[in-house]
Design a protein around this motif. Structure first.
Motif, PDB file in Angstrom:
ATOM      1  N   THR A 310       0.839  -1.257   0.027  1.00  0.00           N
ATOM      2  CA  THR A 310       0.132   0.124  -0.215  1.00  0.00           C
ATOM      3  C   THR A 310       1.003   1.190  -0.156  1.00  0.00           C
ATOM      4  O   THR A 310       0.910   2.085  -0.995  1.00  0.00           O
ATOM      5  N   PHE A 311       1.754   1.496   1.201  1.00  0.00           N
ATOM      6  CA  PHE A 311       2.171   2.814   1.229  1.00  0.00           C
ATOM      7  C   PHE A 311       3.385   3.001   0.179  1.00  0.00           C
ATOM      8  O   PHE A 311       3.502   4.076  -0.245  1.00  0.00           O
ATOM      9  N   TRP A 312       4.030   1.942  -0.123  1.00  0.00           N
ATOM     10  CA  TRP A 312       5.148   1.900  -1.157  1.00  0.00           C
ATOM     11  C   TRP A 312       4.864   1.372  -2.573  1.00  0.00           C
ATOM     12  O   TRP A 312       5.376   0.920  -3.271  1.00  0.00           O
ATOM     13  N   GLU A 313       3.419   1.755  -2.714  1.00  0.00           N
ATOM     14  CA  GLU A 313       2.859   1.024  -4.263  1.00  0.00           C
ATOM     15  C   GLU A 313       3.416   1.831  -5.489  1.00  0.00           C
ATOM     16  O   GLU A 313       3.840   0.826  -6.299  1.00  0.00           O
ATOM     17  N   PRO A 314       3.806   2.749  -5.534  1.00  0.00           N
ATOM     18  CA  PRO A 314       4.989   3.343  -6.573  1.00  0.00           C
ATOM     19  C   PRO A 314       6.125   2.512  -6.573  1.00  0.00           C
ATOM     20  O   PRO A 314       6.652   1.898  -7.768  1.00  0.00           O
ATOM     21  N   VAL A 315       6.642   2.317  -5.631  1.00  0.00           N
ATOM     22  CA  VAL A 315       8.060   1.479  -5.680  1.00  0.00           C
ATOM     23  C   VAL A 315       7.835   0.133  -6.135  1.00  0.00           C
ATOM     24  O   VAL A 315       8.460  -0.809  -6.632  1.00  0.00           O
ATOM     25  N   ARG A 316       6.745  -0.728  -5.404  1.00  0.00           N
ATOM     26  CA  ARG A 316       6.072  -1.840  -5.845  1.00  0.00           C
ATOM     27  C   ARG A 316       5.958  -1.915  -7.413  1.00  0.00           C
ATOM     28  O   ARG A 316       6.726  -2.974  -8.038  1.00  0.00           O
ATOM     29  N   VAL A 317       5.334  -1.091  -7.866  1.00  0.00           N
ATOM     30  CA  VAL A 317       5.205  -1.080  -9.414  1.00  0.00           C
ATOM     31  C   VAL A 317       6.131  -0.964 -10.258  1.00  0.00           C
ATOM     32  O   VAL A 317       6.580  -1.617 -11.279  1.00  0.00           O
TER      33      VAL A 317
END
Length: 504
Positions: A310-317
């Motif tokens: 959730t919080f680091w969604e941009p990094v996950r993507v």
């Protein structure tokens, strides 16, 4: 058709009617107004649609180009800010390394060492917004001496660092010299510190940057050089960046960006890129891996951040994209090859335009990643596009109305000409002569088209019809009169007929 005063069927005076339209369609005939609309309306709509499509396409390309240029400028600004700090620290370390080599610094006694620390402090304080500390490690004993300076709540803080008897002392004070914390003592020497082991200690020109590391619960990156005096290796000169400045810089720049965005900075590492800062506040976006007691254990890596859904969604993507395009899913590998540095990645709240830029110096490799919500960039274009569509729809509607009006005028004029022809073909001259007769005044007032060319045609044709109808009526009248004369005086028929013939 309609009935005249004598009960005879004559053409209707109405220009258009549903019955005529439907009968015409059954017989394969279409009214002129419909033909004109079938031609002009699709043409208008087609031209408007093509014009809009070309305009919107050009505007979309221009907006995307402008957005990419804006992002590129932002990344260039970040890179320039970081590069200037990196170069400033490298210059300070190089300057003091040369001071050692020239004999201006000495480590013979503790007094000499404190004199060096004072000089380092004099360099650090004016650059408090640029880097954190300057220090030196003496080998082989591993003692470290140095000076630290930082800003917190608009107050400048100073610190002296020194090792005596194997105990490392960190002495805090504020800028007026009053002591804040005395003798924070750590049983530590620094012969195995990362900024020492990364160097070739046999090379007088050896220089390197460490990967970010954790020290006293804070993240640092250190630049260091070997110290030689009179050809003999005596230690390592170093300087530190506190990683707080990376996040502070990113947040300051993010606040000036008019679009919803995220900015991340990573130290590129083949084993896993290390997060060194982000535009998210420290309270929310912690850089550190912590234990159950919130004790910092190390800096978070890209795969560890991606595990947070959730919080680091941009990094996950981003990490998912890197896994698809590189061997081990790292920016280190991605930026090492000639790959696109502008991407479009889909997050839960929309599509983001992502740009990446690398900063390098010696062995230092940092990567900046900037996410910008595409809808924010195209918002102005979308609003403009709605106005354009409204304008195009208005123009098309106006064209349709003009077409209807023009076709009405044209059909009315042609209908009147056709009406006269039908009456003339049936020899109904009385109807031709009296159809435009004003009943109250007895004066003929024919109605002609307001279109100049049609007015000329209709007027000339109407005049011809009236003239022809009058001539034929007169001839019939004369023929009837001639017949009467013949009955009364048969001998005179021929001369009378000849006279009338000549007069006609």
């Amino acid at each position: 058709m309609s009935l005249n005063s004598n009960g005879e069927a004559v053409p209707t005076t109405r220009t258009w009617s549903w019955s005529r339209f439907l009968n015409g369609l059954k017989q394969g005939r279409v009214p002129l107004s419909v033909v004109l609309m079938m031609f002009i309306v699709p043409l208008s709509v087609g031209v408007a649609a093509v014009t809009w499509a070309l305009t919107y396409s050009a505007a979309l390309v221009a907006a995307s180009t402008l957005a990419n240029s804006l992002q590129s400028q932002i990344l260039t600004g970040i890179a320039s800010e970081f590069t200037s700090r990196i170069q400033a620290l490298e210059q300070a370390v190089d300057e003091h390394t040369r001071n050692w080599a020239a004999g201006r610094f000495s480590a013979a006694t503790d007094v000499d060492k404190f004199n060096v620390v004072k000089t380092l402090l004099g360099t650090v304080v004016p650059h408090v917004y640029t880097y954190t500390a300057l220090h030196f490690v003496l080998l082989p004993e591993g003692a470290m001496w140095g000076a630290d300076s930082w800003i917190e709540d608009n107050t400048t803080y100073l610190a002296l660092m020194f090792t005596q008897g194997g105990m490392f002392n960190y002495w805090d004070s504020n800028e007026d010299g009053s002591v804040l914390t005395e003798d924070q003592i750590y049983p530590k020497t620094f012969e195995n510190a990362p900024w020492v082991v990364d160097l070739d200690l046999t090379n007088s020109t050896s220089a390197a940057w460490t990967q970010p590391y954790l020290f006293t619960d804070y993240g640092f990156a250190t630049h260091s050089r070997t110290i030689f005096q009179n050809g003999t290796f005596i230690g390592v000169q170093g300087g530190d960046f506190g990683l707080e400045f990376v996040g502070d810089t990113l947040r300051e720049l993010s606040a000036t960006i008019p679009y919803h965005s995220y900015i991340y900075a990573f130290a590129l590492d083949k084993a896993g890129d290390i997060l060194i800062g982000s535009s998210i506040s420290w309270e929310i976006g912690d850089l550190y891996r912590r234990d159950n007691d919130s004790q910092a254990l190390g800096l978070l890596t890209l795969p560890e951040l991606a595990a947070n859904q959730t919080f680091w969604e941009p990094v996950r993507v981003l990490h998912s994209h890197l896994l698809r395009t590189t061997a081990n899913g790292t920016l280190f590998d991605y930026l090492s090859q000639p790959r696109p540095t502008t991407l479009e990645l889909t997050l839960s709240d929309g599509v983001y335009i992502v740009q990446m830029k690398e900063i390098s110096s010696l062995n230092l490799r940092w990567g900046i990643v900037h996410f910008v919500l595409r809808d924010d960039i195209l918002d102005a274009l979308t609003r403009s596009n709605k106005k354009t569509i409204g304008t195009v729809a208005g123009v098309v509607s106006g064209g349709i109305v003009i077409t209807i009006v023009f076709s009405f005028f044209l059909a009315t004029a042609l209908h009147r000409i056709t009406r006269d022809l039908v009456l003339l073909s049936d020899f109904k001259f009385k109807d031709v002569l009296q159809k435009d007769l004003n009943k109250s005044s007895g004066v003929s007032r024919p109605s002609f088209s307001r279109i100049a060319e049609l007015w000329q045609i209709q007027r000339a044709f109407h005049k011809m019809v009236v003239t022809f109808a009058g001539a034929v009526s007169q001839r019939r009248f004369l023929e009837r009169g001639t017949g009467a004369s013949t009955t009364m005086a048969p001998a005179s028929r021929a001369p009378t007929s000849v006279v009338h013939a000549e007069s006609v």
